[in-house]
Enzyme design. Structure first.
Site, short mmCIF file in Angstrom:
data_model
loop_
_atom_site.label_atom_id
_atom_site.label_comp_id
_atom_site.label_asym_id
_atom_site.label_seq_id
_atom_site.Cartn_x
_atom_site.Cartn_y
_atom_site.Cartn_z
N SER A 158 -4.98 -6.99 8.45
CA SER A 158 -4.26 -7.92 8.98
C SER A 158 -3.25 -7.97 9.87
O SER A 158 -1.98 -7.58 9.08
CB SER A 158 -4.64 -9.43 7.82
N ILE A 165 10.09 -5.08 -2.04
CA ILE A 165 9.31 -6.89 -1.83
C ILE A 165 10.82 -7.70 -0.99
O ILE A 165 11.71 -7.27 -1.87
CB ILE A 165 8.81 -6.90 -3.61
N MET A 202 7.95 -1.39 2.51
CA MET A 202 7.69 -1.64 1.22
C MET A 202 8.29 -1.92 0.25
O MET A 202 8.45 -1.04 -0.59
CB MET A 202 7.24 0.27 0.75
N HIS A 234 -0.81 -6.39 7.28
CA HIS A 234 -1.09 -5.63 5.75
C HIS A 234 -2.88 -4.85 5.92
O HIS A 234 -3.81 -5.73 6.28
CB HIS A 234 -1.28 -6.81 5.03
N GLU A 268 -4.78 -0.79 13.37
CA GLU A 268 -3.77 -1.06 12.90
C GLU A 268 -2.77 -0.99 14.36
O GLU A 268 -1.65 -1.50 14.93
CB GLU A 268 -2.98 -0.08 11.84
N ASN A 290 4.21 -9.09 9.63
CA ASN A 290 3.62 -8.09 8.99
C ASN A 290 3.03 -7.32 9.18
O ASN A 290 1.35 -7.75 9.53
CB ASN A 290 4.31 -8.71 7.12
N LEU A 336 3.87 -13.41 -1.29
CA LEU A 336 3.67 -11.74 -0.91
C LEU A 336 2.39 -12.31 -1.13
O LEU A 336 1.23 -12.05 -0.96
CB LEU A 336 3.93 -11.01 -1.96
N ASP A 337 2.27 -11.32 1.17
CA ASP A 337 0.85 -11.10 1.51
C ASP A 337 0.41 -12.28 1.63
O ASP A 337 -0.93 -12.60 2.36
CB ASP A 337 -0.18 -10.18 0.87
N ARG A 361 18.23 -7.13 -5.57
CA ARG A 361 17.34 -7.35 -4.56
C ARG A 361 18.02 -8.32 -3.47
O ARG A 361 18.29 -7.80 -2.98
CB ARG A 361 16.16 -7.85 -4.88
N GLY A 364 6.15 5.76 9.79
CA GLY A 364 6.44 4.75 11.22
C GLY A 364 5.15 4.94 12.36
O GLY A 364 5.63 4.76 13.01
#
Ligand code: GRF
Length: 220
Positions: free
Chosen positions: A142, A98, A96, A115, A180, A113, A150-151, A71, A18
């Protein structure tokens, strides 16, 4: 565009340390961004990020993915908890898992997000190792809107950092992490000020201009 009078309500999703969460907590506390974190949700119990949130008097929840059949069931529980807080923006900060398309589409245009690569390079995991293996001279991070790919969602801002000959995975990761912590609060602040949004065609609007390529900062 959003009315910038009230603080932007954020729910932050984490799975670990975190440190990005901390950067956002600090930016809110210093009034650098007109936003407030109304809840932090982790899919893992006992992670340090939860302590950071508690220390800042933020509501915390653990929704443990191992306790759900699949999921879709996990995402449904997660989304129920998030929506109780009526956030304007959901922040994935080292989360973490999906996410199902159904979940992502529910928050499209309202979920960011971060990345640790210069997308579209190095989507997925182990980005620092892969950048070193590829002999990249530059690497980075990014911040992007989340879409079902995804990403792969539209990138708003990237920070480029140098790769130096002495780097190993951890030194490079640390340099990227420092970047970041600067750019994630910055982008959240733009949204809070009502300057940034995603349009219906997944184009990024900054003010009244369409962003054709990501904004780029160079960090040392
Ligand atoms: C960061 O490198 C972030 O880019 C990636 O996971 C890491 C999370 O770090 N998605 P932290 O939990 O914010 O310290």
């Amino acid at each position: 565009m959003r009315e910038a009078s009230a603080k932007l309500r954020l729910v932050v999703l984490i799975s670990g340390s975190g440190s990005n969460l901390q950067a956002i907590i600090d930016a809110c506390a210093r009034n650098e961004i007109h936003a407030e974190i109304v809840a932090v949700i982790s899919n893992k119990p006992n992670v340090f990020g939860l302590q950071r949130a508690k220390h800042a008097n933020i509501d915390t929840h653990v929704i443990n993915h191992t306790q759900y059949a699949d999921r879709a069931a996990f995402d449904a529980a997660l989304s129920r908890q998030i929506d109780k807080y009526a956030p304007e923006l959901v922040i994935l900060a080292g989360f973490m898992r999906i996410l199902t398309d159904h979940f992502v589409l529910h928050y499209q245009g309202r979920m960011l997000n971060i990345h640790p690569s210069l997308l579209p390079k190095f989507q997925g995991l182990h980005t620092h190792r892969r950048a070193l293996e590829a002999n990249e001279k530059e690497h980075g991070v990014s911040v992007h809107y989340v879409t079902p790919e995804l990403d792969g969602g539209p990138v708003i801002l990237q920070a480029v950092v140098p790769v130096v000959p002495e780097d190993d995975e951890s030194t490079l990761a640390e340099r990227v992490l420092q970047a970041e912590h600067k750019i994630y609060p910055l982008v959240i602040g733009w949204i809070a000020e009502g300057c940034l949004r995603l349009d219906e065609r997944q184009g990024i609007l900054l003010g009244n201009k369409r962003l054709l390529t990501p904004l780029v900062q160079r960090h040392t």
